[in-house]
Structures are given as C-alpha cells and as structure tokens.
Design an enzyme around this catalytic site. Structure first.
Site, mmCIF file in Angstrom:
data_model
loop_
_atom_site.group_PDB
_atom_site.id
_atom_site.type_symbol
_atom_site.label_atom_id
_atom_site.label_comp_id
_atom_site.label_asym_id
_atom_site.label_seq_id
_atom_site.Cartn_x
_atom_site.Cartn_y
_atom_site.Cartn_z
ATOM 1 N N ASN A 10 0.866 -1.188 0.000
ATOM 2 C CA ASN A 10 0.000 0.000 0.000
ATOM 3 C C ASN A 10 0.901 1.236 0.000
ATOM 4 O O ASN A 10 1.473 1.590 1.020
ATOM 5 C CB ASN A 10 -0.891 -0.023 1.260
ATOM 6 N N LYS A 12 0.049 4.284 -0.277
ATOM 7 C CA LYS A 12 -0.598 5.497 0.256
ATOM 8 C C LYS A 12 -0.357 6.674 -0.703
ATOM 9 O O LYS A 12 -0.320 6.470 -1.911
ATOM 10 C CB LYS A 12 -0.082 5.790 1.667
ATOM 11 N N HIS A 96 -9.475 1.465 4.737
ATOM 12 C CA HIS A 96 -8.192 1.610 5.435
ATOM 13 C C HIS A 96 -8.391 2.524 6.645
ATOM 14 O O HIS A 96 -9.173 3.483 6.584
ATOM 15 C CB HIS A 96 -7.137 2.183 4.483
ATOM 16 N N GLU A 98 -6.753 4.867 7.795
ATOM 17 C CA GLU A 98 -6.527 6.303 7.539
ATOM 18 C C GLU A 98 -7.757 6.925 6.892
ATOM 19 O O GLU A 98 -8.073 8.090 7.140
ATOM 20 C CB GLU A 98 -5.273 6.477 6.670
ATOM 21 N N GLU A 168 -5.674 -4.946 10.423
ATOM 22 C CA GLU A 168 -4.651 -3.931 10.633
ATOM 23 C C GLU A 168 -4.905 -3.205 11.957
ATOM 24 O O GLU A 168 -5.663 -2.217 11.989
ATOM 25 C CB GLU A 168 -4.677 -2.921 9.493
ATOM 26 N N GLY A 174 2.352 2.041 10.615
ATOM 27 C CA GLY A 174 3.317 3.123 10.454
ATOM 28 C C GLY A 174 4.027 3.516 11.740
ATOM 29 O O GLY A 174 4.664 4.556 11.803
ATOM 30 N N SER A 210 3.305 -2.479 10.199
ATOM 31 C CA SER A 210 4.760 -2.560 10.336
ATOM 32 C C SER A 210 5.327 -3.934 9.976
ATOM 33 O O SER A 210 6.274 -4.403 10.590
ATOM 34 C CB SER A 210 5.191 -2.133 11.742
HETATM 35 C C1 PEP Z 1 -0.778 0.104 5.833
HETATM 36 O O1 PEP Z 1 -0.673 1.205 5.354
HETATM 37 O O2 PEP Z 1 -1.771 -0.572 5.554
HETATM 38 C C2 PEP Z 1 0.284 -0.385 6.720
HETATM 39 C C3 PEP Z 1 0.138 -1.548 7.281
HETATM 40 O O3 PEP Z 1 1.377 0.443 6.911
HETATM 41 P P1 PEP Z 1 2.772 0.053 7.607
HETATM 42 O O4 PEP Z 1 3.217 -1.255 7.009
HETATM 43 O O5 PEP Z 1 3.691 1.163 7.265
HETATM 44 O O6 PEP Z 1 2.520 -0.084 9.063
#
Ligand code: PEP
Length: 251
Positions: A10, A12, A96, A98, A168, A174, A210
């Site tokens: 992803n 973003k 997501h 965000e 998630e 992040g 992460s």
């Molecule tokens: C994501 O954006 O879905 C995500 C899991 O980000 P990260 O791997 O940076 O934590």
C-alpha cells in the site's frame, strides 16, 4: 496453507507516475522466479496507469486505494468502480484506517462499496482493526465483529470467497510496533470465525502493521494469516521483493 498467499503493498500518497515505473522495473527481475504468492500494488490514482502499463503480462495485480460506491454522478473528487475497471485495475483497498480516521469512512458506506466492487470484478481488500484505546478497553473482538459483519452484510454467499480481509491494528500502522505473532494470529482466527462457514476457508486474511522483511516469515507462518498489507516497507523495491519471497515461501 491451502489459500494462495497474498502480498500487497500500500503506497498510500507516495510516488509519481515516473517513480512508480522505476519501482516496477526494479521489482520485476527480483520476483520473476516463482509465481506462488499473489503480488498486489495499491497505487495512488495518478500512478495506476503507470503501474498497469509497466507490469502488463507479469504477476503484478494493481489495486486502487479507495473508490466511491455510486456508478457515476455529482461526487466531485471521487472515482467509481467502473472507472477503475476501465483502466484495468483489478482490486481496491476499502476501509483503510486512515480513510476511517481522516475521511469519515463508515462501515455502512463500506457495506455498499464491497458489493459494488465485487459486481465490477474488483477484488475488495477490506481493512479492519482496533485502535490502541479499544484494545486497552478489551473491545478488540467487539470492534472487529462490527466492522466485519457490517461491511460484509450484503455480500452474496457465493461471492464471499472473493473478498480479501486485512487485519490492521491501528496502533501498529506506520508506528514500527508490530503485533506479536500470537496476537495477530488470534485476531485473524477470530475474524475467520465470523465468516460464513461455507466460505471461511477460502477468504484470504492478511496482517498489516509494520510488516517488514525481518518479521514477515513468522507472521506468514501463522495458520490464519494468509498474507500481508504492507505500507512503509512496500516503498522500496528491494524490501518489497523480500516480502514477496517470504510470501512465496509461506505457501
Ligand atoms: C498500511 O498502510 O496498511 C500499513 C500496514 O502500513 P505500515 O506497514 O507502514 O505499518
């Protein structure tokens, strides 16, 4: 694992069209060997065509990061499922955290989006997960149950197997804080237990938060974790190639 591993990056709001092409050209030779895991790149709208054109005929599947549920109309700034299919996008990230946090995405809107995506042959990657405060308050299972059951409420039984779900935990996105293997497995198994038994074994459930080359193998070895949705570590072709290799090895 009988389900095909699924490794999705992803991006973003990162990468211009030119940077996206550069990434694909750097990635392709590194993932040319085994076509075991599905490899998905979730690109920003403006780079979708660049990724599609530079990866045609390869194992890369291209996904958008959002869509509107209406077919067309007065929704300034939005993009429909039909528009995504028109340029050969094949999957779409929905819900997501965000988008839930900053753009008021609701479970009810997601219920419509998931169905419309399926009707348009777009594979929905439905994101669910609890915040830190919800986990601290022992609300994780209640939150996951509401998010999963509301978003999937209108999916016809025979289509449920085509949905991909990404667990998630918001506190792990992040932040560099990865869920432990046990915690991630427990949540993914719980999500699977919510699904209709006729399709539960088919649905790919990903972990996101992460994930990186150093921790991917252990997470992917968990029985209910079928892949990863990866943010930060998907931005560099070498790291993403290592994650694809971990997905190939997990099959
Ligand atoms: C994501 O954006 O879905 C995500 C899991 O980000 P990260 O791997 O940076 O934590």
């Amino acid at each position: 694992m009988s389900r095909r591993p699924y490794i999705a990056g992803n991006w973003k709001m990162n990468k211009t069209g030119f940077e996206a092409e550069d990434f694909v050209f750097a990635l392709l030779p590194q993932i040319a060997g085994d076509d075991i895991a599905e490899v998905v790149i979730c690109a920003p709208f403006t780079a979708l065509s660049n990724v599609i054109d530079s990866s045609r005929g390869t194992r890369i599947k291209v996904a958008a990061q959002n869509m509107h549920e209406a077919e067309s109309g007065a929704f300034t700034g939005e993009v429909s499922a039909g528009m995504l299919r028109d340029i050969d996008v094949r999957a779409v990230v929905l819900g997501h955290s965000e988008r839930r946090q900053y753009f008021n995405e609701t479970d009810e809107a997601l219920a419509a989006k998931v169905v419309v995506a399926l009707e348009n042959d777009l594979e929905p990657i439905l994101c669910v997960g609890e915040t830190d405060a919800q986990r601290e308050a022992n609300e994780t299972e209640a939150v996951l149950k509401t998010q999963v059951e509301t978003a999937l409420a209108n999916v016809p039984a025979e289509k449920l197997g085509d949905v991909v779900i990404a667990y998630e935990p918001v506190w792990a996105i992040g932040t560099g804080k990865t869920a432990t293997n046990e915690l991630a497995q427990e949540a993914c198994a719980f999500i699977r237990s919510l699904l209709d038994p006729g399709a539960a074994d088919k649905v790919r459930i990903l972990y996101g938060g992460s994930m990186k080359p150093e921790n991917a193998a252990e997470l992917l070895a968990q029985p209910d974790i079928d892949g990863g949705l990866i943010g930060g570590a998907s931005l560099k072709a070498d790291d993403f190639a290592a994650l694809v290799a971990a997905g190939d090895a997990a099959a």
